[in-house]
Design a protein around this motif. Structure first.
Motif, PDB file in Angstrom:
ATOM      1  N   GLY A 112      12.505 170.195  65.100  1.00 34.75           N
ATOM      2  CA  GLY A 112      12.225 168.789  64.856  1.00 34.75           C
ATOM      3  C   GLY A 112      13.057 168.162  63.767  1.00 34.75           C
ATOM      4  O   GLY A 112      12.843 166.984  63.433  1.00 34.75           O
ATOM      5  N   SER A 113      14.008 168.876  63.205  1.00 37.19           N
ATOM      6  CA  SER A 113      14.819 168.360  62.105  1.00 37.19           C
ATOM      7  C   SER A 113      16.126 167.772  62.625  1.00 37.19           C
ATOM      8  O   SER A 113      16.482 167.913  63.801  1.00 37.19           O
ATOM      9  CB  SER A 113      15.115 169.479  61.104  1.00 37.19           C
ATOM     10  N   HIS A 114      16.864 167.117  61.706  1.00 34.97           N
ATOM     11  CA  HIS A 114      18.150 166.532  62.075  1.00 34.97           C
ATOM     12  C   HIS A 114      19.217 167.596  62.301  1.00 34.97           C
ATOM     13  O   HIS A 114      20.205 167.342  62.994  1.00 34.97           O
ATOM     14  CB  HIS A 114      18.615 165.576  60.978  1.00 34.97           C
ATOM     15  N   ALA A 115      19.029 168.790  61.694  1.00 36.39           N
ATOM     16  CA  ALA A 115      20.028 169.844  61.878  1.00 36.39           C
ATOM     17  C   ALA A 115      20.098 170.322  63.322  1.00 36.39           C
ATOM     18  O   ALA A 115      21.137 170.821  63.764  1.00 36.39           O
ATOM     19  CB  ALA A 115      19.718 171.019  60.946  1.00 36.39           C
ATOM     20  N   PHE A 116      18.994 170.197  64.056  1.00 34.09           N
ATOM     21  CA  PHE A 116      18.996 170.614  65.458  1.00 34.09           C
ATOM     22  C   PHE A 116      19.462 169.501  66.378  1.00 34.09           C
ATOM     23  O   PHE A 116      19.910 169.770  67.503  1.00 34.09           O
ATOM     24  CB  PHE A 116      17.585 171.063  65.857  1.00 34.09           C
ATOM     25  N   SER A 117      19.353 168.268  65.923  1.00 30.31           N
ATOM     26  CA  SER A 117      19.699 167.147  66.794  1.00 30.31           C
ATOM     27  C   SER A 117      21.194 167.099  67.108  1.00 30.31           C
ATOM     28  O   SER A 117      21.586 166.749  68.228  1.00 30.31           O
ATOM     29  CB  SER A 117      19.249 165.829  66.167  1.00 30.31           C
ATOM     30  N   GLY A 176       7.335 181.199  63.390  1.00 33.86           N
ATOM     31  CA  GLY A 176       7.199 180.181  64.412  1.00 33.86           C
ATOM     32  C   GLY A 176       7.139 178.777  63.826  1.00 33.86           C
ATOM     33  O   GLY A 176       7.683 177.824  64.397  1.00 33.86           O
ATOM     34  N   GLN A 177       6.478 178.631  62.663  1.00 32.16           N
ATOM     35  CA  GLN A 177       6.416 177.320  62.028  1.00 32.16           C
ATOM     36  C   GLN A 177       7.796 176.848  61.579  1.00 32.16           C
ATOM     37  O   GLN A 177       8.158 175.680  61.757  1.00 32.16           O
ATOM     38  CB  GLN A 177       5.464 177.375  60.833  1.00 32.16           C
ATOM     39  N   ARG A 178       8.572 177.788  61.009  1.00 35.09           N
ATOM     40  CA  ARG A 178       9.928 177.406  60.596  1.00 35.09           C
ATOM     41  C   ARG A 178      10.796 177.058  61.802  1.00 35.09           C
ATOM     42  O   ARG A 178      11.631 176.134  61.732  1.00 35.09           O
ATOM     43  CB  ARG A 178      10.556 178.552  59.797  1.00 35.09           C
ATOM     44  N   ALA A 179      10.592 177.784  62.919  1.00 36.93           N
ATOM     45  CA  ALA A 179      11.365 177.472  64.130  1.00 36.93           C
ATOM     46  C   ALA A 179      11.024 176.078  64.654  1.00 36.93           C
ATOM     47  O   ALA A 179      11.912 175.298  65.026  1.00 36.93           O
ATOM     48  CB  ALA A 179      11.108 178.529  65.198  1.00 36.93           C
ATOM     49  N   LEU A 180       9.743 175.733  64.662  1.00 33.81           N
ATOM     50  CA  LEU A 180       9.363 174.404  65.119  1.00 33.81           C
ATOM     51  C   LEU A 180       9.860 173.314  64.179  1.00 33.81           C
ATOM     52  O   LEU A 180      10.282 172.241  64.619  1.00 33.81           O
ATOM     53  CB  LEU A 180       7.840 174.324  65.261  1.00 33.81           C
ATOM     54  N   HIS A 181       9.806 173.578  62.867  1.00 32.92           N
ATOM     55  CA  HIS A 181      10.331 172.592  61.919  1.00 32.92           C
ATOM     56  C   HIS A 181      11.838 172.395  62.109  1.00 32.92           C
ATOM     57  O   HIS A 181      12.352 171.276  61.964  1.00 32.92           O
ATOM     58  CB  HIS A 181      10.026 173.025  60.485  1.00 32.92           C
ATOM     59  N   TYR A 182      12.537 173.475  62.437  1.00 33.45           N
ATOM     60  CA  TYR A 182      13.975 173.340  62.674  1.00 33.45           C
ATOM     61  C   TYR A 182      14.248 172.543  63.945  1.00 33.45           C
ATOM     62  O   TYR A 182      15.171 171.716  63.984  1.00 33.45           O
ATOM     63  CB  TYR A 182      14.614 174.723  62.778  1.00 33.45           C
TER      64      TYR A 182
END
Length: 726
Positions: free
Chosen positions: A595-600, A587-593
């Motif tokens: 909030g990252s530029h790769a998801f934007s 879940g932490q990695r999912a939230l970090h993703y």
């Protein structure tokens, strides 16, 4: 009736035949899921539609029957809930009375005030449900004693805003000092570490203001765009003719004299608006290029002058706030406490009056006058609030200033140990001051003015007359109060409760002022465009409140001595801590993703696709509306040709005709024929004759078509409206 008609026609290419239209309508009704009882057809036609949907001899499945019963029950429950909501609606009777007596333009102000009251109650419910009730129910652990900080304040005596200077209880209530240790302000909320609690009060307190702003944004946006499709797709010139309103607007179910009087006033105001808009449209069409250029220059002149006044007012507010915060130790502290709200109130009182006077000099249409004055008033009010916030930020948070105490603690810790409470008190005082001004003007200015005007007679009192109920000024006051409430959601969580009480009392004060002490504007305006502008300026106020809140939550250090976030560099730091404590690594990695530029980038692509689909759907709806308007023109033309043929069949009145009844024998020599171009979907009105022989009727007589020289006088007295007029 939905039965097909066989009509001989020589339609223009590309125009559908009546049989094709009937078949298309039958297919649409057969496949539609709309309930039959809601269709605008006669009972016999509804039976036909029901037979089309359920042919005889076809057995429906049990699942379909159950689904149909469920839809029926849901529809009836929804209708019952809507009737109950209308019956229990707040101020429905008062709004109906105001709209009937003074028009929809003034009623839109009171409807807007009710909408703001509902937004405040929803915000209060959200805060109470997620913060106050868990805080009282769970009894979180004590955070322990506060940190004992030794403040290094250079060369000046330490000043704390918590010191009681005046022991007057009323003064403490007006300034907010009496509620410093209550849940009204940020400093009274204290909990222990996050690892020792089941429910995170800190996270709820942080997300509640953001959720309130998001909820208010969605409600305001939905209310704002509700009237946009009709205005943008149908166009400004698409409206029902005045004759239709004259002959079909009266409600024949009215049996009470009071309701009849209100309905008369409502129709009168609506006709005034229609006639005024028509007159101004004709004047605009008659203007030359030179007149339009002069009008544009005068428009620019007025707006430049108003802009200079706004800049001067903002400068006065900035220096007043700065002087009040820099001289807190002076003997005139009592007056300096309310110097910034006083200057803001003075600016917002004189500004709308000057703006209204300058705008009225240009003789704009009523809607343009109201909207232009409203926009400038809101610019003045929001700019004054923005400058007030900036000056507080410079004094308390040292934004743009170089101060030693701010370098160590992130804020001016020497003068403001609990700076969130100080900001909350300033916003509390501003909200209190705005309401007190409303009460004072209602009962100390407007009421005595009405009594004097009614008591005395003379030229001066006739010139003074009653105060005009200015919609832009009143909207400005409640929008400013709502913006202050949104700005204080983090520092003063219960400020929506206070503003709800103020709005509730303001409704009755404004209603009394309108009905008893004021006069309505002599130039009524339509409520549709004004309602859109009301929501637009409310969105601007929401944006003004959201930007400082986002900056404080993400970047400013919390107070070391009070509140929930004493051990955090910024309130937002509680979110990563809770994520690390409560979520698994996946879940932490999912939230970090997320909030990252790769998801934007995928998010932007998806939003672009959604926006493209919405724009395409809007364009398709516009084309469909255009086709429907053309179809409406074609149907009206068909009825027009029926009128022309009927007028040719009727006998022409002559001097020897007796007023007695006509017999069929007297009409034996009357030619009877139909135009070979019936129904004619082409250009309306009389048409030029086409080459070719005319039609010969049963009696062997030649009969010309409409538009030729032999058109009867009874047919020429009609005028068919063109497609542009429709």
């Amino acid at each position: 009736m939905l039965l097909p008609r066989s009509v001989p026609s020589e339609g223009a290419p590309g125009v559908p035949e009546p049989e094709e239209l009937w078949e298309a309508e039958m297919e649409r009704l057969r496949g539609s899921g709309a309930p039959v009882r809601g269709l605008p057809y006669a009972m016999m036609d509804k039976r036909l539609i029901w037979q089309l949907r359920e042919p005889a001899g076809v057995q429906t499945l049990r699942w379909q029957r159950w689904q149909r019963r469920r839809q029926t029950v849901e529809r009836r429950l929804r209708e019952a809930a809507q009737r109950l909501a209308r019956g229990l609606g707040l101020w429905e009777r008062a709004l109906y009375e105001i709209g009937g007596l003074f028009g929809t333009g003034i009623r839109s102000y009171f409807t807007f005030l009710r909408f703001l009251l509902l937004l405040n109650l929803l915000s209060l419910l959200l805060t109470a449900s997620f913060v106050l009730l868990p805080l009282v129910w769970l009894h979180p652990s004590d955070p322990g004693p506060s940190l004992n900080l030794t403040l290094q304040c250079p060369g000046s005596r330490q000043s704390q805003p918590g010191i009681l200077r005046f022991h007057n209880r009323l003064w403490h209530v007006l300034t907010g000092r009496a509620f410093t240790n209550t849940y009204l302000f940020y400093g009274a909320y204290r909990v222990g570490p996050e690892s020792s609690s089941v429910y995170s009060i800190r996270l709820a307190y942080l997300l509640s203001p953001l959720a309130c702003l998001l909820l208010c944004f969605c409600g305001t946006l939905r209310r704002m765009v509700k009237g946009l499709p009709q205005k943008t797709l149908l166009g400004q010139g698409y409206q029902a003719p005045l004759s239709a309103k004259v002959f079909s607007s009266w409600d024949f179910c009215i049996r009470v004299q009071e309701a009849a009087t209100i309905k008369k006033h409502e129709l009168s105001n609506e006709f005034k608006v229609e006639l005024e808009e028509g007159r101004r449209f004709q004047l605009m069409q008659q203007q030359t290029r030179a007149q339009r250029a002069c009008h544009l220059l005068s428009y620019l002149r007025v707006n430049v002058l108003i802009g200079l006044l706004v800049v001067g007012a903002i400068s006065a507010i900035f220096w007043a706030t700065k002087y009040s915060q820099d001289n807190k130790e002076e003997s005139l502290f009592l007056l300096l406490q309310y110097l910034p709200p006083g200057v803001i109130a003075l600016v917002n009182f004189l500004g709308p009056l000057l703006f209204t006077f300058l705008v009225q000099l240009e003789n704009y249409p009523p809607n343009t006058e109201v909207n232009l004055t409203l926009i400038w008033c809101v610019v003045l009010k929001l700019a004054s609030l923005g400058m007030f916030s900036l000056s507080l930020g410079q004094t308390i948070l040292c934004i743009g200033r170089d101060k030693t105490s701010c370098e160590s603690y992130g804020y001016n810790a020497c003068d403001y140990q609990c700076w969130e409470n100080s900001v909350g008190e300033e916003l509390y005082k501003l909200s209190i001051f705005n309401f007190l001004l409303t009460v004072a003007f209602a009962f100390l200015v407007t009421l005595p003015r009405r009594l004097l005007v009614d008591r005395f007679s003379g030229r001066f009192w006739a010139w003074l007359e009653r105060e005009e109920f200015l919609v832009p000024k009143n909207v400005l006051d409640i929008v400013a109060g709502q913006t202050v409430t949104w700005m204080g959601l983090f520092y003063c969580p219960l400020l929506p409760l206070l503003n709800s009480i103020f709005l509730f009392l303001t409704f009755y004060m404004k209603k009394y002022t309108l009905l008893k002490n004021s006069r309505a504007s002599s130039r009524p305006f339509r409520a549709s465009s004004s309602t859109f502008f009301f929501q637009l300026v409310l969105l601007l106020g929401l944006l003004l409140a959201a930007v400082p809140l986002g900056y404080v939550v993400s970047s400013i250090h919390s107070s070391w001595d009070c509140g929930l976030f004493t051990n955090y560099s910024a309130p937002w730091q509680v979110v990563p801590e809770l994520v690390a404590l409560g979520l698994p690594p996946i879940g932490q990695r999912a939230l970090h993703y997320l909030g990252s530029h790769a998801f934007s980038f995928p998010l932007l692509i998806m939003l672009s696709l959604v926006l493209t689909v919405c724009i395409s759907q809007t364009q398709a709806n516009a084309r469909a509306i255009h086709r429907l308007r053309k179809q409406l023109v074609w149907q009206v033309q068909e009825k027009w040709h029926l009128v022309e043929d009927l007028s040719r069949l009727l006998p022409e009145p002559g001097p020897s005709d007796s007023p007695g009844p006509k017999y069929p024998a007297s009409q034996a020599s009357r030619p009877r024929s139909f135009c070979p171009r019936f129904p004619c979907p082409g250009s309306p009105g009389p048409q030029a004759p086409r080459p070719g022989p005319s039609v010969v009727d049963a009696a062997g007589l030649r009969s010309p078509c409409p538009g030729q020289h032999g058109t009867p006088a009874s047919a020429r007295r009609f005028r068919f409206p063109s497609g542009a007029e429709l």
